[in-house]
Design an enzyme around this catalytic site. Structure first.
Site, mmCIF file in Angstrom:
data_model
loop_
_atom_site.group_PDB
_atom_site.id
_atom_site.type_symbol
_atom_site.label_atom_id
_atom_site.label_comp_id
_atom_site.label_asym_id
_atom_site.label_seq_id
_atom_site.Cartn_x
_atom_site.Cartn_y
_atom_site.Cartn_z
ATOM 1 C CB CYS A 255 -1.234 3.384 2.748
ATOM 2 S SG CYS A 255 -2.640 4.331 3.381
ATOM 3 C CD GLU A 391 -5.185 8.875 3.579
ATOM 4 O OE1 GLU A 391 -6.068 8.793 2.720
ATOM 5 O OE2 GLU A 391 -4.799 7.890 4.235
#
Length: 687
Positions: A255, A391
């Site tokens: 992330c 992602e």
């Protein structure tokens, strides 16, 4: 049991009670072996199957849980360049200390000036707390360095390692005096030798004399870093990575690639060049979890892309960098078009990808290849893979990815592109995540690999043993880029979760024609600074331990083999019986298995996991084996399913070596064994 009573009391009436019990145990095992034909597995050693990629088992690095600063990166000083928004965070200042912002480094302009406090009994200086303390070891050397100047042309500081809670007469246990000899900025270095081992030492700097001194980029590294590099990695943690023998090294995340917003995304160009001039970045994990909140969690970028490439080379892994596709974290910016880069403004992000490939692979006289060469690596790193986006999912991602793929293919057609299918391994009923759409889009764009992520509970891992058996063999290959078994109500590194990961991984190997890369996640966690678990390696300031999940990965990576061998268990009766994969299917008693051949050693390698709560007898039938002998075994077996390794007990659960016997009858080999409940075992023997 009457049968065993008859045998031991009438057939063998003169043996001792202990021998009777041993005889009963042996007879029970024999009966179990004879009575459990469903635990007979057939291994076809004649025909080699799909190649097992050298990248099959690897590692994923993300700066979460203090994995970089305060962890793998060897720096011991927090906020060394005074660039935190609170410029003295991590420092305790006393006397006359001023923070200024016209320093010698453009992107790190802040520094401190220490001045005379005006009284001979007063002191001016700084104390740094490190990351949960500064860890030092007795007899080890620590390199203190600082950029400094003395406005009057000369000045002096005292540099100490201290124990604030010492019971001895002196707090300091190591000290050096450092003379600053110029009114211009220069780098100064001195080495401190620790007289003690402690986790919570501090670095203290006193101004000595009345002449002012300015200090910038105050640094303390162990001299004994991995490969002895000055801007190096903490030796024990880096060695743990090398000991995994990874085939692929994915970095820098996760992330943090996206950032909470575009301003805080990871920008690789800010992480190269002189370490003193790498700008600070806010770590998106600083504020993500308010129940594990660390307001001093920033990225110094001391561990940057050059260091990542260098570490990949050091540990023998292929580098896999992941870059931003122009999307901020979709979790935190749900359906907010304004949070992301407009389609017509993507070119700088595309250029970042192209420039990175040149940085890694370009000649030393190219623009970005020269930057690499100037940093000390004139030869290319020979990068083969690049990931675009982390992602991500939905049309936001698919549309932005297209121009990246086109540009990379046009300029660097040999580079393999990794796309993503989103954050979950299946479609969500509410359509928030569309896993199948992600795969469809990656196929249409001809991505080379698709990054799948799954953090799931025990039942998911137990029920998905055949996940990859039905995948399209003609489409992109699979990169299981983040995965871990999260126990229900037990989201930690307990033994049971590791065994289920070992069982599930048999499906990676069995499907090596479609699964080319796997990396569990996350990798590191500080015992006092974690935010996410489970993790592979835990550490504090001076110690570390490897989890059972780590050992599972190591067992696979060091016993991968070069080609798959077919391993099946018969299902059905008589002529209708057929061989099926061993993956906890009906009638398989919780067993999982896979087999491989290693061309380099001439060995057959068989991996078996027992996820049932009872001992399972197994029989391995090995075709085309003409000579028996001893097979070596490597086993994970432990009674406490909730047990785990720890700082205090780092080797509570580790793999154990052993042997098993292979016998031969009519040019076929056979190996029989007892698989303990909830265990994992690897067999190796020469064909």
């Amino acid at each position: 049991m009457d049968f065993f009573y008859f045998l031991t009391n009438f057939v063998a009436p003169n043996v001792t009670n202990m021998k009777k019990q041993l005889l009963i145990t042996a007879l029970m095992c024999m009966v179990a072996l004879c009575g459990n034909a469903q635990n007979v597995m057939d291994v076809n050693t004649k025909k080699l199957g799909a190649p097992i990629q050298s990248t099959m088992y690897g590692i994923f690095f993300e700066d979460i849980n203090y994995a970089a600063d305060g962890g793998l990166y060897g720096e011991l000083v927090k906020n060394r360049s005074f660039e935190f928004p609170q410029h003295l965070m991590g420092w305790q200042a006393f006397g006359c200390v001023d923070v200024k912002n016209d320093g010698p480094f453009e992107r790190c302009p802040h520094y401190v000036e220490l001045s005379d406090p005006g009284h001979k009994e007063r002191r001016t200086g700084l104390t740094n707390e490190g990351y949960f303390g500064i860890g030092v070891k007795k007899g080890e050397q620590y390199r203190f360095s600082v950029w400094a100047k003395a406005p009057k042309g000369k000045g002096t500081i005292r540099v100490q390692l201290i124990d604030e809670h010492s019971y001895s007469e002196h707090q300091e246990f190591a000290e050096q005096t450092l003379d600053i000899t110029s009114a211009k900025w220069q780098k100064y270095t001195v080495v401190l030798t620790s007289k003690v081992t402690m986790k919570t030492a501090k670095l203290r700097i006193f101004l000595k004399g009345s002449n002012s001194v300015a200090l910038e980029h105050v640094s303390l590294f162990p001299v004994n870093t991995f490969k002895n590099r000055e801007n190096g990695m903490r030796r024990d943690l880096a060695q743990a990575l090398a000991d995994l023998h990874p085939g692929i090294f994915r970095f820098p995340g996760g992330c943090i690639v996206e950032g909470t917003d575009l301003d805080t995304r990871y920008q690789w160009k800010n992480t190269i060049g002189p370490v003193e001039n790498r700008p600070l970045n806010q770590n998106r994990w600083e504020h993500t979890f308010d129940y594990r909140y660390y307001p001093d969690y920033y990225q110094s970028y001391g561990l940057g892309f050059f260091e990542f490439f260098q570490l990949s080379e050091d540990i023998g892994a292929e580098p896999l960098p992941i870059l931003s596709v122009g999307l901020a974290c979709q979790y935190q910016n749900w359906e907010k078009e304004s949070a992301h880069v407009p389609m017509n403004e993507l070119q700088p992000y595309i250029d970042d990808c192209l420039d990175l490939i040149e940085f890694a692979n370009g000649p030393a006289d190219s623009k970005w290849g020269k930057v690499r060469a100037d940093m000390g690596h004139p030869e290319p790193f020979n990068m083969k893979y690049i990931g675009v986006g982390n992602e991500q999912w939905g049309e936001f991602y698919y549309e932005r990815l297209k121009p990246f793929v086109a540009a990379i293919r046009a300029k660097y057609p040999d580079i393999k592109i990794v796309g993503t299918s989103g954050p979950v391994p299946e479609d969500k009923p509410d359509n928030t995540y569309r896993f199948e759409d992600g795969w469809k889009a990656m196929k249409e764009q001809k991505a080379d690999l698709v990054d799948e992520h799954y953090y799931r509970d025990e039942q998911w891992f137990l029920s998905h043993g055949l996940r990859y058996d039905s995948y399209d063999r003609k489409g992109p290959k699979v990169f299981a880029g983040e995965y871990a078994c999260h126990g229900k109500g037990k989201k930690w590194n307990h033994y049971r979760a590791a065994i289920l990961e070992a069982a599930f991984m048999t499906g990676f190997e069995r499907n090596a024609d479609v699964v080319h890369m796997t990396t569990p996640a996350p990798l590191f966690a500080h015992v006092d600074g974690w935010q996410w678990r489970p993790d592979q390696i835990w550490f504090d300031q001076t110690q570390m331990f490897k989890t059972v999940s780590y050992y599972v990965q190591q067992m696979y990576a060091t016993n991968a083999g070069t080609n798959v061998l077919q391993l099946t268990m018969k299902q059905g009766e008589g002529k209708k019986a057929k061989g099926v994969p061993v993956a906890n299917q009906e009638g398989q008693n919780g067993l999982w298995a896979t087999a491989a051949y290693d061309k380099n050693t001439g060995e057959i390698i068989i991996k078996v996991a027992n996820t049932s709560s009872t001992v399972q007898p197994i029989q391995l039938n090995l075709s085309d084996i003409t000579q028996g002998g001893a097979a070596t075994t490597l086993s994970l077996s432990y009674a406490g399913l909730d047990s785990e390794n720890s700082i205090d007990k780092p080797e509570l659960i580790t793999p154990k070596k052993g042997t098993a016997q292979v016998t031969v009858d009519k040019k076929a080999g056979m190996l029989t064994d007892q698989m303990p409940a909830m265990s994992f075992r690897i067999y190796r023997f020469k064909k």
